[in-house]
Design a protein around this motif. Structure first.
Motif, PDB file in Angstrom:
ATOM      1  N   ASP A  18      76.544 -49.897   5.609  1.00 44.40           N
ATOM      2  CA  ASP A  18      75.227 -49.865   6.181  1.00 44.40           C
ATOM      3  C   ASP A  18      74.713 -48.748   6.950  1.00 44.40           C
ATOM      4  OD1 ASP A  18      72.935 -51.246   7.299  1.00 44.40           O
ATOM      5  OD2 ASP A  18      73.666 -51.822   9.158  1.00 44.40           O
ATOM      6  N   VAL A  19      75.056 -47.470   6.180  1.00 48.37           N
ATOM      7  CA  VAL A  19      74.527 -46.266   6.566  1.00 48.37           C
ATOM      8  C   VAL A  19      73.166 -46.049   6.223  1.00 48.37           C
ATOM      9  CG1 VAL A  19      75.283 -43.808   6.316  1.00 48.37           C
ATOM     10  CG2 VAL A  19      76.998 -45.563   5.948  1.00 48.37           C
ATOM     11  N   THR A  20      72.363 -45.442   7.407  1.00 49.08           N
ATOM     12  CA  THR A  20      71.063 -45.446   7.207  1.00 49.08           C
ATOM     13  C   THR A  20      70.558 -44.562   8.256  1.00 49.08           C
ATOM     14  OG1 THR A  20      70.705 -47.662   6.743  1.00 49.08           O
ATOM     15  CG2 THR A  20      68.507 -46.460   7.297  1.00 49.08           C
ATOM     16  N   VAL A  21      69.652 -43.606   7.868  1.00 47.49           N
ATOM     17  CA  VAL A  21      69.218 -42.710   8.992  1.00 47.49           C
ATOM     18  C   VAL A  21      67.962 -43.469   9.497  1.00 47.49           C
ATOM     19  CG1 VAL A  21      68.217 -40.360   9.372  1.00 47.49           C
ATOM     20  CG2 VAL A  21      70.105 -40.562   8.043  1.00 47.49           C
ATOM     21  N   VAL A  22      67.786 -43.703  10.716  1.00 49.17           N
ATOM     22  CA  VAL A  22      66.784 -44.349  11.196  1.00 49.17           C
ATOM     23  C   VAL A  22      65.974 -43.564  12.223  1.00 49.17           C
ATOM     24  CG1 VAL A  22      67.711 -46.700  11.215  1.00 49.17           C
ATOM     25  CG2 VAL A  22      68.221 -45.183  13.250  1.00 49.17           C
ATOM     26  N   LEU A  23      64.654 -43.496  12.024  1.00 50.59           N
ATOM     27  CA  LEU A  23      63.729 -42.678  12.900  1.00 50.59           C
ATOM     28  C   LEU A  23      62.785 -43.791  13.712  1.00 50.59           C
ATOM     29  CD1 LEU A  23      62.147 -40.293   9.878  1.00 50.59           C
ATOM     30  CD2 LEU A  23      64.087 -40.209  11.412  1.00 50.59           C
ATOM     31  N   ASP A  24      62.610 -43.152  15.036  1.00 47.30           N
ATOM     32  CA  ASP A  24      61.839 -44.267  15.774  1.00 47.30           C
ATOM     33  C   ASP A  24      60.381 -43.785  15.810  1.00 47.30           C
ATOM     34  OD1 ASP A  24      61.454 -41.943  17.488  1.00 47.30           O
ATOM     35  OD2 ASP A  24      62.688 -42.490  19.014  1.00 47.30           O
ATOM     36  N   GLU A  25      59.393 -44.318  16.650  1.00 45.73           N
ATOM     37  CA  GLU A  25      58.116 -43.923  16.505  1.00 45.73           C
ATOM     38  C   GLU A  25      57.802 -42.458  16.835  1.00 45.73           C
ATOM     39  OE1 GLU A  25      55.855 -46.901  18.670  1.00 45.73           O
ATOM     40  OE2 GLU A  25      56.344 -48.344  17.045  1.00 45.73           O
ATOM     41  N   ASN A 113      83.610 -37.517   8.788  1.00 38.62           N
ATOM     42  CA  ASN A 113      84.996 -36.747   8.946  1.00 38.62           C
ATOM     43  C   ASN A 113      85.898 -37.579   9.843  1.00 38.62           C
ATOM     44  OD1 ASN A 113      84.194 -34.030   7.449  1.00 38.62           O
ATOM     45  ND2 ASN A 113      82.854 -33.988   9.179  1.00 38.62           N
ATOM     46  N   PHE A 114      87.030 -38.203   9.357  1.00 38.51           N
ATOM     47  CA  PHE A 114      87.855 -39.027  10.022  1.00 38.51           C
ATOM     48  C   PHE A 114      89.238 -38.201  10.130  1.00 38.51           C
ATOM     49  CE2 PHE A 114      85.337 -42.195   8.249  1.00 38.51           C
ATOM     50  CZ  PHE A 114      85.291 -43.125   9.290  1.00 38.51           C
ATOM     51  N   ASP A 115      90.287 -38.446  11.179  1.00 41.09           N
ATOM     52  CA  ASP A 115      91.395 -37.849  11.313  1.00 41.09           C
ATOM     53  C   ASP A 115      92.348 -37.898  10.050  1.00 41.09           C
ATOM     54  OD1 ASP A 115      91.831 -40.637  11.465  1.00 41.09           O
ATOM     55  OD2 ASP A 115      93.443 -40.436  12.749  1.00 41.09           O
ATOM     56  N   ALA A 116      92.045 -38.490   9.012  1.00 39.70           N
ATOM     57  CA  ALA A 116      92.975 -38.534   7.738  1.00 39.70           C
ATOM     58  C   ALA A 116      91.986 -38.402   6.496  1.00 39.70           C
ATOM     59  CB  ALA A 116      93.773 -39.982   7.601  1.00 39.70           C
ATOM     60  N   GLY A 117      90.952 -38.002   6.684  1.00 33.99           N
ATOM     61  CA  GLY A 117      90.006 -37.627   5.382  1.00 33.99           C
ATOM     62  C   GLY A 117      88.571 -37.682   5.586  1.00 33.99           C
ATOM     63  N   THR A 118      87.754 -37.428   4.762  1.00 36.42           N
ATOM     64  CA  THR A 118      86.358 -37.429   4.605  1.00 36.42           C
ATOM     65  C   THR A 118      85.832 -38.107   3.742  1.00 36.42           C
ATOM     66  OG1 THR A 118      86.396 -35.008   5.383  1.00 36.42           O
ATOM     67  CG2 THR A 118      84.313 -35.906   4.086  1.00 36.42           C
ATOM     68  N   VAL A 119      84.595 -39.093   4.137  1.00 38.61           N
ATOM     69  CA  VAL A 119      84.048 -40.086   3.423  1.00 38.61           C
ATOM     70  C   VAL A 119      82.515 -39.605   3.171  1.00 38.61           C
ATOM     71  CG1 VAL A 119      83.106 -42.357   3.213  1.00 38.61           C
ATOM     72  CG2 VAL A 119      85.405 -42.245   4.006  1.00 38.61           C
ATOM     73  N   GLU A 120      82.057 -39.416   2.021  1.00 41.88           N
ATOM     74  CA  GLU A 120      80.688 -38.932   1.833  1.00 41.88           C
ATOM     75  C   GLU A 120      80.036 -39.792   1.401  1.00 41.88           C
ATOM     76  OE1 GLU A 120      82.281 -34.549   0.752  1.00 41.88           O
ATOM     77  OE2 GLU A 120      80.252 -34.645   0.858  1.00 41.88           O
ATOM     78  N   VAL A 121      78.758 -40.257   1.903  1.00 47.42           N
ATOM     79  CA  VAL A 121      77.605 -41.002   1.191  1.00 47.42           C
ATOM     80  C   VAL A 121      76.403 -40.643   1.205  1.00 47.42           C
ATOM     81  CG1 VAL A 121      79.209 -43.102   1.842  1.00 47.42           C
ATOM     82  CG2 VAL A 121      77.357 -42.275   3.307  1.00 47.42           C
ATOM     83  N   THR A 122      75.443 -41.340   0.295  1.00 47.21           N
ATOM     84  CA  THR A 122      74.029 -41.057   0.336  1.00 47.21           C
ATOM     85  C   THR A 122      73.389 -42.161   1.374  1.00 47.21           C
ATOM     86  OG1 THR A 122      74.021 -39.877  -1.613  1.00 47.21           O
ATOM     87  CG2 THR A 122      72.008 -40.698  -0.747  1.00 47.21           C
ATOM     88  N   ALA A 123      72.502 -41.566   2.386  1.00 46.83           N
ATOM     89  CA  ALA A 123      71.954 -42.640   3.115  1.00 46.83           C
ATOM     90  C   ALA A 123      70.375 -42.668   3.083  1.00 46.83           C
ATOM     91  CB  ALA A 123      72.102 -42.451   4.613  1.00 46.83           C
ATOM     92  N   THR A 124      69.620 -43.755   3.091  1.00 48.75           N
ATOM     93  CA  THR A 124      68.129 -43.677   3.049  1.00 48.75           C
ATOM     94  C   THR A 124      67.768 -43.660   4.498  1.00 48.75           C
ATOM     95  OG1 THR A 124      68.455 -45.253   1.249  1.00 48.75           O
ATOM     96  CG2 THR A 124      66.097 -45.223   2.553  1.00 48.75           C
ATOM     97  N   VAL A 125      66.518 -42.852   4.453  1.00 48.03           N
ATOM     98  CA  VAL A 125      65.759 -42.625   5.711  1.00 48.03           C
ATOM     99  C   VAL A 125      64.927 -43.799   5.943  1.00 48.03           C
ATOM    100  CG1 VAL A 125      64.118 -41.064   7.047  1.00 48.03           C
ATOM    101  CG2 VAL A 125      65.935 -40.085   5.400  1.00 48.03           C
ATOM    102  N   SER A 126      65.151 -44.601   7.184  1.00 47.26           N
ATOM    103  CA  SER A 126      64.066 -45.610   7.458  1.00 47.26           C
ATOM    104  C   SER A 126      63.180 -45.479   8.492  1.00 47.26           C
ATOM    105  CB  SER A 126      65.108 -46.809   7.661  1.00 47.26           C
ATOM    106  OG  SER A 126      64.573 -47.994   8.317  1.00 47.26           O
TER     107      SER A 126
END
Length: 141
Positions: A18-25, A113-126
């Protein structure tokens, strides 16, 4: 033999959803996500940092994520709108990130960036979510 790269095994250990960049008003930005520790060795893990398009997310303080536990993060307003579970295995952390001209409906790279590695994803801007019944809209235009 079947080989899993260390990057792929990291995805199995810590699932980020559920990775999303959210913008407020007002254009303030936050990174909405849920990170669940699914490490089969049952080890605890820590989210060290997160970045949106190279800009560090202000996460405040996060605790260790235990096995089968989750970290739920969003803006303060976003967290205020969701019911909070009484389960001590779920931690809620408000965050913010500098809005570098994020465009509604666009996509941006996100790195966890976690203590044991990195997870990269693409997020939609909402765009902001407007609470039901609080606004009147003129659909005749």
């Amino acid at each position: 033999t079947h080989c899993i790269s260390s990057a792929a095994s990291d995805v199995y250990k810590r699932q980020v959803q559920d990775v999303t960049v959210v913008l407020d008003e007002n254009g303030q930005a936050a990174l909405k996500f849920v990170a669940t520790n699914q490490d089969r060795s049952e080890a605890d893990h820590q989210l060290v940092s997160a970045e949106v398009d190279g800009t560090r997310v202000n996460l405040g303080s996060t605790k260790t994520i235990g096995y089968n536990c989750s970290l739920v993060s969003d803006s303060k307003d976003g967290l205020d709108r969701i019911p909070e579970a009484k389960d001590a295995c779920i931690q809620y952390v408000a965050n913010s990130v500098e809005n570098k001209d994020f465009a509604y409906g666009g996509n941006v790279p996100v790195k966890f960036n976690f203590d044991a590695g990195t997870v990269e994803v693409t997020a939609t801007v909402s765009a902001p979510t407007v609470p039901s019944g609080e606004r009147e809209m003129d659909f005749t235009r």
